[in-house]
Design an enzyme around this catalytic site. Structure first.
Site, PDB file in Angstrom:
ATOM      1  N   VAL A  99       0.858  -1.190   0.000  1.00  0.00           N
ATOM      2  CA  VAL A  99       0.000   0.000   0.000  1.00  0.00           C
ATOM      3  C   VAL A  99       0.895   1.243   0.000  1.00  0.00           C
ATOM      4  O   VAL A  99       1.677   1.452   0.936  1.00  0.00           O
ATOM      5  CB  VAL A  99      -0.934   0.011   1.229  1.00  0.00           C
ATOM      6  CG1 VAL A  99      -1.817   1.252   1.208  1.00  0.00           C
ATOM      7  CG2 VAL A  99      -1.787  -1.258   1.265  1.00  0.00           C
ATOM      8  N   HIS A 103       2.939   3.619   6.287  1.00  0.00           N
ATOM      9  CA  HIS A 103       2.322   2.938   7.432  1.00  0.00           C
ATOM     10  C   HIS A 103       3.400   2.233   8.226  1.00  0.00           C
ATOM     11  O   HIS A 103       4.341   1.680   7.667  1.00  0.00           O
ATOM     12  CB  HIS A 103       1.231   1.965   7.004  1.00  0.00           C
ATOM     13  CG  HIS A 103       1.627   0.995   5.928  1.00  0.00           C
ATOM     14  ND1 HIS A 103       1.762   1.372   4.610  1.00  0.00           N
ATOM     15  CD2 HIS A 103       1.918  -0.330   5.969  1.00  0.00           C
ATOM     16  CE1 HIS A 103       2.111   0.324   3.893  1.00  0.00           C
ATOM     17  NE2 HIS A 103       2.228  -0.730   4.691  1.00  0.00           N
ATOM     18  N   HIS A 105       3.725  -0.849  10.841  1.00  0.00           N
ATOM     19  CA  HIS A 105       3.074  -2.002  11.455  1.00  0.00           C
ATOM     20  C   HIS A 105       3.500  -2.074  12.920  1.00  0.00           C
ATOM     21  O   HIS A 105       4.679  -1.895  13.238  1.00  0.00           O
ATOM     22  CB  HIS A 105       3.524  -3.305  10.798  1.00  0.00           C
ATOM     23  CG  HIS A 105       3.207  -3.436   9.336  1.00  0.00           C
ATOM     24  ND1 HIS A 105       2.169  -4.219   8.866  1.00  0.00           N
ATOM     25  CD2 HIS A 105       3.793  -2.902   8.229  1.00  0.00           C
ATOM     26  CE1 HIS A 105       2.144  -4.167   7.537  1.00  0.00           C
ATOM     27  NE2 HIS A 105       3.125  -3.384   7.120  1.00  0.00           N
TER      28      HIS A 105
HETATM   29  P1  AMP Z   1       2.683  -3.495   3.368  1.00  0.00           P
HETATM   30  O1  AMP Z   1       2.994  -4.803   2.688  1.00  0.00           O
HETATM   31  O2  AMP Z   1       3.723  -3.092   4.366  1.00  0.00           O
HETATM   32  O3  AMP Z   1       2.368  -2.403   2.360  1.00  0.00           O
HETATM   33  O4  AMP Z   1       1.394  -3.765   4.242  1.00  0.00           O
HETATM   34  C1  AMP Z   1       0.096  -3.460   3.841  1.00  0.00           C
HETATM   35  C2  AMP Z   1      -0.828  -3.994   4.911  1.00  0.00           C
HETATM   36  O5  AMP Z   1      -2.084  -3.397   4.733  1.00  0.00           O
HETATM   37  C3  AMP Z   1      -1.018  -5.509   4.884  1.00  0.00           C
HETATM   38  O6  AMP Z   1      -0.633  -6.056   6.149  1.00  0.00           O
HETATM   39  C4  AMP Z   1      -2.518  -5.660   4.635  1.00  0.00           C
HETATM   40  O7  AMP Z   1      -3.086  -6.758   5.334  1.00  0.00           O
HETATM   41  C5  AMP Z   1      -3.062  -4.326   5.136  1.00  0.00           C
HETATM   42  N1  AMP Z   1      -4.325  -3.900   4.564  1.00  0.00           N
HETATM   43  C6  AMP Z   1      -4.677  -3.869   3.253  1.00  0.00           C
HETATM   44  N2  AMP Z   1      -5.926  -3.401   3.114  1.00  0.00           N
HETATM   45  C7  AMP Z   1      -6.376  -3.109   4.368  1.00  0.00           C
HETATM   46  C8  AMP Z   1      -7.587  -2.601   4.889  1.00  0.00           C
HETATM   47  N3  AMP Z   1      -8.627  -2.269   4.097  1.00  0.00           N
HETATM   48  N4  AMP Z   1      -7.705  -2.440   6.232  1.00  0.00           N
HETATM   49  C9  AMP Z   1      -6.686  -2.779   7.045  1.00  0.00           C
HETATM   50  N5  AMP Z   1      -5.503  -3.264   6.618  1.00  0.00           N
HETATM   51  C10 AMP Z   1      -5.363  -3.438   5.285  1.00  0.00           C
END
Ligand code: AMP
Length: 120
Positions: A99, A103, A105
């Site tokens: 995304v 963000h 985690h």
């Molecule tokens: P990354 O790989 O670091 O970009 O992590 C993206 C994270 O966003 C993943 O852990 C997904 O499970 C999480 N994610 C994607 N869509 C949503 C959503 N609608 N609500 C909450 N988490 C999400």
């Protein structure tokens, strides 16, 4: 280039729901939809930033302070401090960022294993 239609931008516009943990003037924390640990929460700035390098280069100090405090407050409010927790932020292709909105985690609730998987 920031994509205003990424899923976290849509959460911030309330076009799709999230399970909020914490909201401040400049930051939002919510549960990951596909948790990788008993506690898996994402903390995002409300501003349009792709990654930590982008955020640190362009964000006003007030937004940076708010975001750093929000990450720590999230860990505290989840009760993750005593047992320990991990924060992680993927940026770009090699890190597998899915995304394109900054963000962090926050993982907790069990031993989290090695920091990186080993290459064989
Ligand atoms: P990354 O790989 O670091 O970009 O992590 C993206 C994270 O966003 C993943 O852990 C997904 O499970 C999480 N994610 C994607 N869509 C949503 C959503 N609608 N609500 C909450 N988490 C999400």
């Amino acid at each position: 280039m920031y994509d205003p239609n990424n899923v976290f931008a849509r959460i911030l516009r309330k076009e799709i729901p999230c399970k909020t943990v914490l909201e401040t003037e400049h930051s939002l924390a919510f549960h990951d939809v596909n948790p990788q640990a008993p506690v898996h929460v994402l903390v995002i700035p409300k501003g349009a930033y792709v990654s930590m390098d982008d955020f640190s280069a362009r964000a006003p100090a007030e937004e940076i302070a708010d975001f750093v405090r929000a990450v720590g407050e999230t860990a505290r409010s989840l009760g993750a401090v005593a047992g320990g927790y991990r924060i992680l932020s993927n940026a770009g292709a090699n890190a597998g960022q899915e995304v394109p909105h900054l963000h962090v985690h926050v993982f907790a609730g069990r031993p989290l294993g090695p920091m990186l998987s080993r290459r064989d």
